[in-house]
Design a protein around this motif. Structure first.
Motif, short mmCIF file in Angstrom:
data_model
loop_
_atom_site.label_atom_id
_atom_site.label_comp_id
_atom_site.label_asym_id
_atom_site.label_seq_id
_atom_site.Cartn_x
_atom_site.Cartn_y
_atom_site.Cartn_z
N GLY A 1 48.57 45.44 -15.21
CA GLY A 1 47.48 44.67 -15.28
C GLY A 1 46.39 44.64 -14.32
O GLY A 1 46.58 44.86 -13.13
N THR A 2 45.08 44.56 -14.68
CA THR A 2 43.95 44.36 -13.93
C THR A 2 43.26 43.19 -14.18
O THR A 2 42.80 42.70 -15.18
CB THR A 2 42.95 45.57 -13.92
OG1 THR A 2 43.80 46.73 -13.56
CG2 THR A 2 41.78 45.43 -13.13
N SER A 3 42.69 42.31 -13.25
CA SER A 3 42.04 41.26 -13.31
C SER A 3 42.56 40.11 -14.25
O SER A 3 43.68 39.64 -13.97
CB SER A 3 40.55 41.53 -13.81
OG SER A 3 39.58 40.50 -13.56
N ALA A 4 41.89 39.76 -15.17
CA ALA A 4 42.59 38.89 -16.14
C ALA A 4 44.06 39.37 -16.78
O ALA A 4 44.82 38.65 -17.00
CB ALA A 4 41.54 38.54 -17.40
N GLY A 5 44.01 40.61 -16.78
CA GLY A 5 45.15 41.48 -17.34
C GLY A 5 46.50 41.18 -16.14
O GLY A 5 47.38 41.04 -16.57
N ALA A 6 45.97 41.03 -14.97
CA ALA A 6 46.85 40.74 -13.83
C ALA A 6 47.56 39.35 -14.01
O ALA A 6 48.65 39.10 -13.72
CB ALA A 6 46.37 41.11 -12.56
N MET A 7 46.63 38.45 -14.31
CA MET A 7 46.98 37.00 -14.59
C MET A 7 47.91 36.81 -15.82
O MET A 7 48.91 36.13 -15.63
CB MET A 7 45.82 36.17 -14.62
CG MET A 7 44.91 36.19 -13.46
SD MET A 7 43.42 35.24 -13.46
CE MET A 7 42.53 35.37 -12.14
N ASN A 8 47.63 37.39 -16.69
CA ASN A 8 48.44 37.50 -17.93
C ASN A 8 49.94 38.12 -17.57
O ASN A 8 50.94 37.52 -18.08
CB ASN A 8 47.81 38.41 -19.10
CG ASN A 8 47.03 37.44 -19.85
OD1 ASN A 8 47.11 36.45 -20.18
ND2 ASN A 8 45.83 38.08 -20.38
N ALA A 9 49.86 39.18 -16.87
CA ALA A 9 51.18 39.79 -16.44
C ALA A 9 52.04 39.00 -15.62
O ALA A 9 53.06 38.67 -15.75
CB ALA A 9 50.75 40.96 -15.53
N VAL A 10 51.35 38.22 -14.57
CA VAL A 10 52.43 37.33 -13.71
C VAL A 10 52.62 36.10 -14.37
O VAL A 10 53.90 35.60 -14.39
CB VAL A 10 51.54 37.03 -12.45
CG1 VAL A 10 51.44 38.21 -11.44
CG2 VAL A 10 50.30 36.13 -12.71
N TRP B 1 38.81 45.06 -3.61
CA TRP B 1 38.08 44.42 -4.84
C TRP B 1 38.76 44.49 -6.13
O TRP B 1 39.85 45.07 -6.04
CB TRP B 1 36.56 45.03 -4.76
CG TRP B 1 35.72 44.71 -3.85
CD1 TRP B 1 35.62 43.76 -3.27
CD2 TRP B 1 34.55 45.36 -3.30
NE1 TRP B 1 34.39 43.62 -2.42
CE2 TRP B 1 33.82 44.90 -2.51
CE3 TRP B 1 34.00 46.74 -3.67
CZ2 TRP B 1 32.70 45.14 -1.84
CZ3 TRP B 1 32.82 47.33 -3.10
CH2 TRP B 1 32.41 46.53 -2.07
N ASP B 2 38.08 44.11 -7.26
CA ASP B 2 38.56 44.32 -8.50
C ASP B 2 39.18 45.47 -9.03
O ASP B 2 38.90 46.71 -8.46
CB ASP B 2 37.46 43.97 -9.59
CG ASP B 2 37.97 43.87 -10.78
OD1 ASP B 2 38.76 44.64 -11.47
OD2 ASP B 2 37.91 42.45 -11.25
N GLY B 3 40.45 45.51 -9.43
CA GLY B 3 41.20 46.64 -9.52
C GLY B 3 40.60 47.64 -10.78
O GLY B 3 40.71 48.67 -10.88
N GLY B 4 39.61 47.00 -11.55
CA GLY B 4 39.07 47.77 -12.63
C GLY B 4 38.07 48.57 -12.27
O GLY B 4 38.21 49.73 -13.00
N TYR B 5 37.80 48.88 -11.11
CA TYR B 5 37.05 50.03 -10.51
C TYR B 5 37.87 51.35 -10.67
O TYR B 5 37.07 52.43 -10.98
CB TYR B 5 36.69 49.91 -9.21
CG TYR B 5 35.39 48.96 -9.21
CD1 TYR B 5 34.08 49.06 -9.74
CD2 TYR B 5 35.47 47.52 -8.60
CE1 TYR B 5 33.09 48.00 -9.79
CE2 TYR B 5 34.56 46.55 -8.82
CZ TYR B 5 33.23 46.75 -9.24
OH TYR B 5 32.48 45.77 -9.24
N MET B 6 39.01 51.20 -10.25
CA MET B 6 40.00 52.49 -10.07
C MET B 6 41.03 52.69 -11.15
O MET B 6 42.13 53.21 -10.96
CB MET B 6 40.30 52.68 -8.58
CG MET B 6 39.24 52.85 -7.71
SD MET B 6 38.30 54.43 -8.20
CE MET B 6 39.14 55.75 -8.04
N GLY B 7 41.42 51.31 -11.67
CA GLY B 7 42.61 51.33 -12.43
C GLY B 7 42.39 50.26 -13.66
O GLY B 7 42.84 49.10 -13.27
N ASN B 8 41.84 50.68 -14.83
CA ASN B 8 41.71 49.27 -15.67
C ASN B 8 42.20 49.67 -17.01
O ASN B 8 41.66 49.72 -18.02
CB ASN B 8 40.18 48.83 -15.81
CG ASN B 8 39.90 47.72 -16.44
OD1 ASN B 8 40.62 46.84 -16.43
ND2 ASN B 8 38.82 47.50 -17.05
N PRO B 9 43.47 49.60 -17.31
CA PRO B 9 44.53 49.30 -16.16
C PRO B 9 45.08 50.68 -15.95
O PRO B 9 45.10 51.56 -16.50
CB PRO B 9 45.44 48.31 -17.27
CG PRO B 9 45.50 49.23 -18.59
CD PRO B 9 44.08 49.37 -18.63
#
Length: 366
Positions: free
Chosen positions: A62-71, A215-223
């Motif tokens: 997950g990245t960003s909001a996806g990371a929050m959903n994941a944890v 910075w936000d993971g979306g720049y290099m892995g989304n997701p």
């Protein structure tokens, strides 16, 4: 990338006792994009997948909001399996809405009267958008105040996340200095990891972890997809797509142009990984690679097409409970349709033709 794809499918994960049973017929990996409040759509997709007893979720990236959903899902999984994951996700998004009540950025009366979820007509949003383009968060927010950080710190028990042996998680962040992606595994995840994955540089100061700025993971892995290849026994990757890859309309306003630039930027790393997976698959089909040395990964995509396409970028900051519930229901419906149409493909083949997607004939059309 070929180094990560090389290697046979791991059949077991050492030291990982599992609650998976005979009723879990198929196992998948889930890849979650970021998208602010639109992450509530992903909540709906996850709720449906966790509800389906036929499906076992091996890992989530997950990245960003996806990371929050994941944890949050991992914490709930540790507490009470799939039921716990569903309960915790519901509680988390309800808490997000409660934090949002205090936000100065709210929908205009006009938008509420017409059932429009956009914030673009809100004077406070217009001012916020303008200021974020003229000054950095180091000027506007010197104390780095972030209500969402406080919420995650209060809500998520990271000890439980680390001990969730039933499900691996991978969170991505972008190294500010090198521009490279950093993927954190479950045992490495803590509050700063999640906030780094969600750190939009025009809104927040870079998050430092071990003296490295992210910075936000979306720049290099989304997701990110590549962690599944070496660390999960499942050959199926289900991408929960929030950000559209293709739009038919040419953007003409400043806001539309900026939004489209962001969509292209945040999708570029994902598209690169999909191209690599397709390239390896074609070489395997042609007999040019040894199947014992390289993995064949099946790719699937859950998206909402029309419903999500109609939402503008400003609605990603709309944390009203009714809006989040609306997105949740769209997500559940998307997941149900995807299961009805593609369940039999799991473990056998991709349900998305990646080559057609890139040639424009068919594919990823939200």
């Amino acid at each position: 990338m070929t180094q990560t794809i090389k290697g046979s499918s791991p059949k077991t994960v050492a030291g990982k006792p599992s609650r998976r049973s005979a009723k879990h017929e198929k196992a998948i990996n889930i890849a979650l994009q970021g998208g602010g409040a639109h992450g509530a759509y992903t909540w709906g997709v996850l709720d449906k997948l966790f509800e389906d007893d036929r499906i076992w979720i091996e890992a989530i990236s997950g990245t960003s909001a996806g990371a929050m959903n994941a944890v949050v899902a991992a914490m709930g999984m540790r507490e009470n399996g799939a039921v716990g994951a569903r309960e915790r996700l519901h509680e988390f998004w309800r808490a997000v809405s409660q934090v949002g009540i205090a936000s100065p950025i709210q929908r205009s009366i006009w938008a509420k009267m017409h059932g429009n979820w956009s914030l673009s007509g809100s004077p406070s949003y217009i001012l916020f958008d303008l200021m974020s383009r003229l000054a950095s968060p180091y000027d506007l927010n010197p104390f780095d105040h972030n209500p969402l950080r406080d919420l995650v710190a209060e809500f998520v028990d990271f000890d439980k996340v680390a001990k969730c042996q039933d499900m691996e998680i991978f969170l991505s962040a972008t190294n500010v200095e090198t521009g490279l992606v950093r993927v954190f595994r479950r045992e490495e995840v803590h509050l700063d990891t999640v906030m780094a994955s969600a750190c939009l540089p025009f809104m927040f100061k870079a998050v430092k972890i071990d003296d490295v700025a992210y910075w936000d993971g979306g720049y290099m892995g989304n997701p990110p997809l590549f962690p599944f290849i070496g660390a999960s026994p499942s050959d199926d990757i289900v991408i929960v797509q929030i950000n559209p890859v293709r739009r038919e309309k040419i953007p003409t306003t400043a806001a539309e142009i900026q939004n489209r630039v962001n969509e292209i930027t945040f999708n570029s790393a994902l598209l690169h990984e999909l191209r690599t997976i397709d390239f390896v698959t074609r070489l395997l089909d042609a007999g040019k690679l040894e199947p014992d040395e390289y993995r064949r990964m099946n790719v699937h995509i859950v998206n909402a097409r029309k419903q999500m396409r109609e939402l503008d970028a400003s609605s990603k900051l709309n944390a009203e409970w009714h809006f989040l519930q609306h997105l949740f229901e769209i997500g559940r419906g998307s997941a149900q349709r995807w299961l009805d149409e593609n369940y039999d493909s799991l473990g056998k083949e991709s349900s998305v033709d990646i080559r057609e997607m890139f040639t424009g004939v068919a594919g990823l059309h939200p």
